[in-house]
Design a protein around this motif. Structure first.
Motif, short mmCIF file in Angstrom:
data_model
loop_
_atom_site.label_atom_id
_atom_site.label_comp_id
_atom_site.label_asym_id
_atom_site.label_seq_id
_atom_site.Cartn_x
_atom_site.Cartn_y
_atom_site.Cartn_z
N THR A 34 -15.03 11.08 6.33
CA THR A 34 -13.94 10.21 6.22
C THR A 34 -12.88 10.64 5.48
O THR A 34 -11.55 10.31 5.80
N GLY A 35 -12.75 11.69 4.57
CA GLY A 35 -11.67 12.47 3.90
C GLY A 35 -10.79 12.99 5.01
O GLY A 35 -9.55 12.98 4.93
N TYR A 38 -8.07 10.59 6.27
CA TYR A 38 -7.08 10.30 5.09
C TYR A 38 -6.05 11.60 5.07
O TYR A 38 -4.90 11.63 5.20
N ARG A 39 -6.76 12.77 5.39
CA ARG A 39 -5.93 13.97 5.41
C ARG A 39 -5.10 13.84 6.75
O ARG A 39 -3.89 14.49 6.73
N SER A 99 -4.82 12.76 -1.04
CA SER A 99 -5.23 11.61 -2.28
C SER A 99 -4.43 10.67 -2.59
O SER A 99 -4.51 9.71 -3.33
N ALA A 102 -4.30 7.91 -0.18
CA ALA A 102 -5.72 7.06 -0.31
C ALA A 102 -5.33 5.99 -1.51
O ALA A 102 -6.51 5.22 -1.42
N ARG A 108 -6.03 2.01 3.46
CA ARG A 108 -7.82 1.92 3.14
C ARG A 108 -8.34 0.97 4.26
O ARG A 108 -9.20 1.11 4.74
N ARG A 129 -15.54 8.92 -0.81
CA ARG A 129 -15.55 8.57 -1.99
C ARG A 129 -16.07 7.20 -2.17
O ARG A 129 -16.37 6.81 -3.47
N ASP A 130 -15.83 6.48 -1.23
CA ASP A 130 -16.03 4.73 -1.35
C ASP A 130 -17.11 4.52 -0.26
O ASP A 130 -17.27 3.36 0.08
N ARG A 179 -6.64 15.95 -8.71
CA ARG A 179 -7.43 14.89 -7.60
C ARG A 179 -8.53 13.99 -8.04
O ARG A 179 -8.65 12.85 -7.82
N ASP A 183 -8.43 9.96 -7.68
CA ASP A 183 -9.49 9.30 -7.03
C ASP A 183 -10.51 8.38 -7.94
O ASP A 183 -10.81 7.20 -7.36
N ARG A 186 -7.66 5.28 -9.47
CA ARG A 186 -6.87 4.61 -8.51
C ARG A 186 -7.61 2.87 -8.63
O ARG A 186 -8.88 2.66 -8.86
#
Ligand code: DC
Length: 233
Positions: A34-35, A38-39, A99, A102, A108, A129-130, A179, A183, A186
């Protein structure tokens, strides 16, 4: 046999990507990074000169963007609006930008919906992350993978060295700390261990060992429910 949803969360450099890919290969499951989503979006924002603070514009952009994650013979390809951006999204600049975007709730919302669609049928290893807290709070097996900040930064630094990128180790440690802070702190979907996630500390473990361990936990989960709570700590 039931095909599980396996969620792997953890901070930068914890080894999630290598481990998740290996677990998926060992089980014959789909792997979702999933990262990378976002990237890819951060890269697009950068190319189109959209400020990382322009929340509404970025959320709209997320809805209009096509991101495909492909695996062929163990090699992952990330397509951004049909363009191969696999290497372009791995620079330190894109890491920081990802980041930053995100933290935006509208971004999101769009990406989480995509992730749920990708994993809903099970037979998936999803890392981020989630995943265990927000994307699949009912995942069959949740892993929270971590390692000391020094070891995590060193892994990132080595990756850059191997690609021939000149990066400074001290600076990499600082970037990893930055980061981590973003992360964890937030407001929306911060990085945290789900209460029912198994904590795995990979500071002194190889990715292969962690992957085999997760496969064992998968079997334990299938036969008796998940009883393990922490490993390597
Ligand atoms: O795992 P990664 O380093 O490729 O992720 C890049 C950034 O994307 C990371 O700093 C935080 C964000 N991210 C997130 O907020 N939620 C996810 N599920 C995955 C990544």
């Amino acid at each position: 046999m039931k095909k599980l949803i396996i969620a792997i969360d953890g901070p930068v450099g914890s080894g999630k990507t290598t481990v998740a890919r290996r677990v998926a290969a060992l089980l014959g499951y789909l792997y979702v990074d999933t990262g990378a989503m976002y990237r890819a979006l951060a890269l697009k924002a950068h190319r189109e000169n959209v400020a990382l603070e322009a929340e509404d514009r970025l959320a709209q952009m997320a809805g209009e963007t096509r991101i495909d994650l492909r695996i062929d013979n163990g090699t992952q390809t990330i397509l951004l609006d049909n363009e191969d951006v696999t290497s372009a999204i791995r620079t330190p600049e894109v890491s920081q930008a990802a980041s930053k975007i995100a933290v935006i709730q509208g971004v999101r919302r769009v990406l989480v919906a995509e992730q749920r669609r990708a994993g809903q049928l099970g037979g998936v290893v999803m890392e981020g992350r989630d995943i265990g807290t927000i994307v699949f709070p009912d995942a069959d097996l949740k892993i929270y993978l971590t390692a000391s900040v020094e070891v995590r930064a060193q892994r990132r630094w080595l990756e850059h060295q191997q690609k021939g990128d000149k990066v400074d180790l001290t600076r990499t440690i600082e970037e990893v700390r930055e980061r981590d802070q973003r992360d964890v702190q937030r407001e929306h979907s911060p990085l945290k261990r789900a209460p029912d996630a198994v904590l795995v500390d990979s500071t002194a473990m190889e990715a292969d060992e962690v992957a085999r361990l997760i496969v064992l936990l998968t079997k334990e989960n299938k036969t008796s429910g998940n009883t393990t709570t922490a490993i390597g700590v």
